[in-house]
Design a protein around this motif. Structure first.
Motif, mmCIF file in Angstrom:
data_model
loop_
_atom_site.group_PDB
_atom_site.id
_atom_site.type_symbol
_atom_site.label_atom_id
_atom_site.label_comp_id
_atom_site.label_asym_id
_atom_site.label_seq_id
_atom_site.Cartn_x
_atom_site.Cartn_y
_atom_site.Cartn_z
ATOM 1 N N VAL A 15 0.856 -1.188 0.000
ATOM 2 C CA VAL A 15 0.000 0.000 0.000
ATOM 3 C C VAL A 15 0.889 1.234 0.000
ATOM 4 C CG1 VAL A 15 -1.680 1.339 1.327
ATOM 5 C CG2 VAL A 15 -1.903 -1.155 1.170
ATOM 6 N N THR A 16 0.608 2.180 -0.882
ATOM 7 C CA THR A 16 1.441 3.377 -0.984
ATOM 8 C C THR A 16 0.676 4.665 -0.693
ATOM 9 O OG1 THR A 16 1.015 3.486 -3.371
ATOM 10 C CG2 THR A 16 3.010 2.307 -2.648
ATOM 11 N N ASP A 17 -0.605 4.550 -0.359
ATOM 12 C CA ASP A 17 -1.399 5.730 -0.051
ATOM 13 C C ASP A 17 -0.884 6.376 1.232
ATOM 14 O OD1 ASP A 17 -4.003 7.355 -0.458
ATOM 15 O OD2 ASP A 17 -4.122 6.681 1.622
ATOM 16 N N THR A 18 -0.434 7.613 1.131
ATOM 17 C CA THR A 18 0.212 8.281 2.257
ATOM 18 C C THR A 18 -0.718 8.405 3.463
ATOM 19 O OG1 THR A 18 1.631 9.535 0.753
ATOM 20 C CG2 THR A 18 1.385 10.384 3.000
ATOM 21 N N GLU A 19 -1.949 8.779 3.217
ATOM 22 C CA GLU A 19 -2.894 8.950 4.319
ATOM 23 C C GLU A 19 -3.119 7.629 5.056
ATOM 24 O OE1 GLU A 19 -7.502 10.509 5.025
ATOM 25 O OE2 GLU A 19 -6.429 10.989 3.171
ATOM 26 N N GLN A 20 -3.247 6.551 4.313
ATOM 27 C CA GLN A 20 -3.444 5.249 4.933
ATOM 28 C C GLN A 20 -2.226 4.825 5.751
ATOM 29 O OE1 GLN A 20 -6.337 2.653 4.714
ATOM 30 N NE2 GLN A 20 -5.103 2.766 6.576
ATOM 31 N N ILE A 21 -1.051 5.020 5.179
ATOM 32 C CA ILE A 21 0.186 4.651 5.880
ATOM 33 C C ILE A 21 0.332 5.439 7.178
ATOM 34 C CG2 ILE A 21 2.704 4.696 5.746
ATOM 35 C CD1 ILE A 21 1.449 2.464 4.109
ATOM 36 N N LEU A 22 0.047 6.735 7.143
ATOM 37 C CA LEU A 22 0.158 7.557 8.345
ATOM 38 C C LEU A 22 -0.870 7.136 9.396
ATOM 39 C CD1 LEU A 22 0.840 11.107 6.854
ATOM 40 C CD2 LEU A 22 2.464 9.554 7.957
ATOM 41 N N SER A 23 -2.037 6.710 8.948
ATOM 42 C CA SER A 23 -3.045 6.212 9.880
ATOM 43 C C SER A 23 -2.560 4.947 10.574
ATOM 44 C CB SER A 23 -4.351 5.943 9.134
ATOM 45 O OG SER A 23 -5.306 5.364 9.998
ATOM 46 N N TRP A 24 -1.956 4.043 9.808
ATOM 47 C CA TRP A 24 -1.418 2.818 10.408
ATOM 48 C C TRP A 24 -0.265 3.130 11.355
ATOM 49 C CZ3 TRP A 24 -1.174 -0.354 5.213
ATOM 50 C CH2 TRP A 24 -2.473 -0.720 4.863
ATOM 51 N N LYS A 25 0.534 4.124 11.006
ATOM 52 C CA LYS A 25 1.638 4.521 11.884
ATOM 53 C C LYS A 25 1.104 4.985 13.238
ATOM 54 C CE LYS A 25 5.533 7.747 12.242
ATOM 55 N NZ LYS A 25 6.296 8.841 11.571
ATOM 56 N N LYS A 26 0.018 5.736 13.231
ATOM 57 C CA LYS A 26 -0.582 6.191 14.496
ATOM 58 C C LYS A 26 -1.090 4.996 15.304
ATOM 59 C CE LYS A 26 -1.977 10.776 12.856
ATOM 60 N NZ LYS A 26 -3.130 11.665 12.517
ATOM 61 N N GLU A 27 -1.683 4.022 14.619
ATOM 62 C CA GLU A 27 -2.154 2.823 15.309
ATOM 63 C C GLU A 27 -0.981 2.056 15.921
ATOM 64 O OE1 GLU A 27 -5.001 0.253 13.412
ATOM 65 O OE2 GLU A 27 -5.636 1.861 12.045
ATOM 66 N N TYR A 28 0.094 1.942 15.168
ATOM 67 C CA TYR A 28 1.291 1.260 15.663
ATOM 68 C C TYR A 28 1.807 1.951 16.931
ATOM 69 C CZ TYR A 28 6.049 -0.643 15.740
ATOM 70 O OH TYR A 28 7.228 -1.243 16.123
ATOM 71 N N THR A 29 1.846 3.275 16.906
ATOM 72 C CA THR A 29 2.347 4.029 18.052
ATOM 73 C C THR A 29 1.492 3.776 19.289
ATOM 74 O OG1 THR A 29 3.221 5.742 16.564
ATOM 75 C CG2 THR A 29 2.926 6.340 18.886
ATOM 76 N N ARG A 30 0.199 3.661 19.101
ATOM 77 C CA ARG A 30 -0.676 3.337 20.238
ATOM 78 C C ARG A 30 -0.393 1.931 20.758
ATOM 79 N NH1 ARG A 30 -4.577 6.243 17.082
ATOM 80 N NH2 ARG A 30 -5.448 4.294 16.256
ATOM 81 N N GLU A 31 -0.188 0.995 19.856
ATOM 82 C CA GLU A 31 0.141 -0.370 20.272
ATOM 83 C C GLU A 31 1.465 -0.394 21.039
ATOM 84 O OE1 GLU A 31 -1.615 -3.142 19.919
ATOM 85 O OE2 GLU A 31 -3.226 -2.359 18.649
ATOM 86 N N ALA A 32 2.408 0.404 20.582
ATOM 87 C CA ALA A 32 3.744 0.406 21.190
ATOM 88 C C ALA A 32 3.723 0.849 22.644
ATOM 89 C CB ALA A 32 4.681 1.305 20.373
ATOM 90 N N LYS A 33 2.774 1.679 23.004
ATOM 91 C CA LYS A 33 2.671 2.115 24.397
ATOM 92 C C LYS A 33 2.477 0.932 25.336
ATOM 93 C CE LYS A 33 0.695 6.676 23.373
ATOM 94 N NZ LYS A 33 -0.503 7.554 23.518
ATOM 95 N N THR A 34 1.808 -0.089 24.835
ATOM 96 C CA THR A 34 1.531 -1.274 25.648
ATOM 97 C C THR A 34 2.610 -2.340 25.528
ATOM 98 O OG1 THR A 34 -0.852 -0.916 25.444
ATOM 99 C CG2 THR A 34 -0.121 -3.135 26.066
ATOM 100 N N TYR A 35 3.087 -2.578 24.308
ATOM 101 C CA TYR A 35 3.872 -3.781 24.064
ATOM 102 C C TYR A 35 5.376 -3.576 23.902
ATOM 103 C CZ TYR A 35 -0.693 -5.859 23.183
ATOM 104 O OH TYR A 35 -1.988 -6.293 23.315
ATOM 105 N N MET A 36 5.819 -2.360 23.568
ATOM 106 C CA MET A 36 7.206 -2.224 23.138
ATOM 107 C C MET A 36 8.225 -2.397 24.258
ATOM 108 S SD MET A 36 9.015 -2.087 20.511
ATOM 109 C CE MET A 36 7.732 -1.660 19.345
#
Length: 213
Positions: free
Chosen positions: A60-81
């Motif tokens: 997937v190369t859609d910038t908006e979608q990628i940035l949305s997933w990045k925000k989700e990843y950052t939220r996950e990282a608060k718990t698991y990283m």
């Protein structure tokens, strides 16, 4: 010792964050129906930016979608990283040994600085590291040399006095672009043969080889 400043990559060089990283990626990917991406494929992206990793894993190369997933990843990282990041056995004694010899010690990573701090502050005094440069501190991430050059500027260190240690070809290319010497360590997903295609002083099996016998 020839060098006065030792700069390290973080993931797969000082610590193994792969469990946390894989967990965060898989939680995001599966939420969006990417259910067949292997853990090993995710591990191969460690060291790249989150944006680049999502593109590689999903096409997937859609910038908006990628940035949305990045925000989700950052939220996950608060718990698991941080709970799933583990220092390599040689990290503490090697960094302490270099510091005792009067060396300046820094970390240059695409990982967020505050996330690195969360882990390293559990093992080292607050003022142990002379500098930590994370993904939020630069406009251009590795292999762009901005992080290393920023560290040299802040530390008042010239390129001939700097050694950069990392596990990936991205790290090797970063050192080359910054004009500093490089040692590769095979604690990550990159083979000795892959690292050897870039200028290097040594390719070592573990960080303890940085200290004189």
């Amino acid at each position: 010792m020839k060098y006065t400043t030792y700069l390290f990559d973080f993931d797969y060089t000082l610590a193994d964050s792969s469990v946390g990283i894989v967990t965060c990626f898989q939680n995001v990917l599966r939420r969006h129906n990417f259910t067949h991406i292997a853990d090993e494929s995710i591990k191969r992206t460690i060291g790249k930016t989150l944006e680049d990793s999502f593109v590689i894993l999903t096409s997937v190369t859609d910038t908006e979608q990628i940035l949305s997933w990045k925000k989700e990843y950052t939220r996950e990282a608060k718990t698991y990283m941080t709970p799933h990041t583990f220092l390599y056995p040689d990290t503490l004694p090697v960094l302490t040994g270099l510091k005792e010899k009067g060396m300046k010690i820094g970390i240059i990573s695409t990982k967020y600085r505050f996330r690195i701090r969360e882990k390293m502050d559990l093992y080292f005094p607050e003022d142990f590291f002379d500098i930590i440069v994370g993904g939020e501190d630069v406009l251009h991430e590795k292999p762009d040399p901005q992080g290393i050059r920023f560290a040299m500027e802040q530390l008042g260190t010239a390129a001939p006095d700097v050694l950069y240690i990392g596990d990936s070809t991205i790290d090797a290319e970063t050192a080359q672009n910054a004009g500093v010497d490089f040692i590769g360590v095979t604690t990550g997903m990159t083979s000795r043969e892959e690292l050897a295609t870039y200028p290097h002083l040594q390719i070592i099996h573990s960080l303890k080889e940085l200290l004189p016998a």
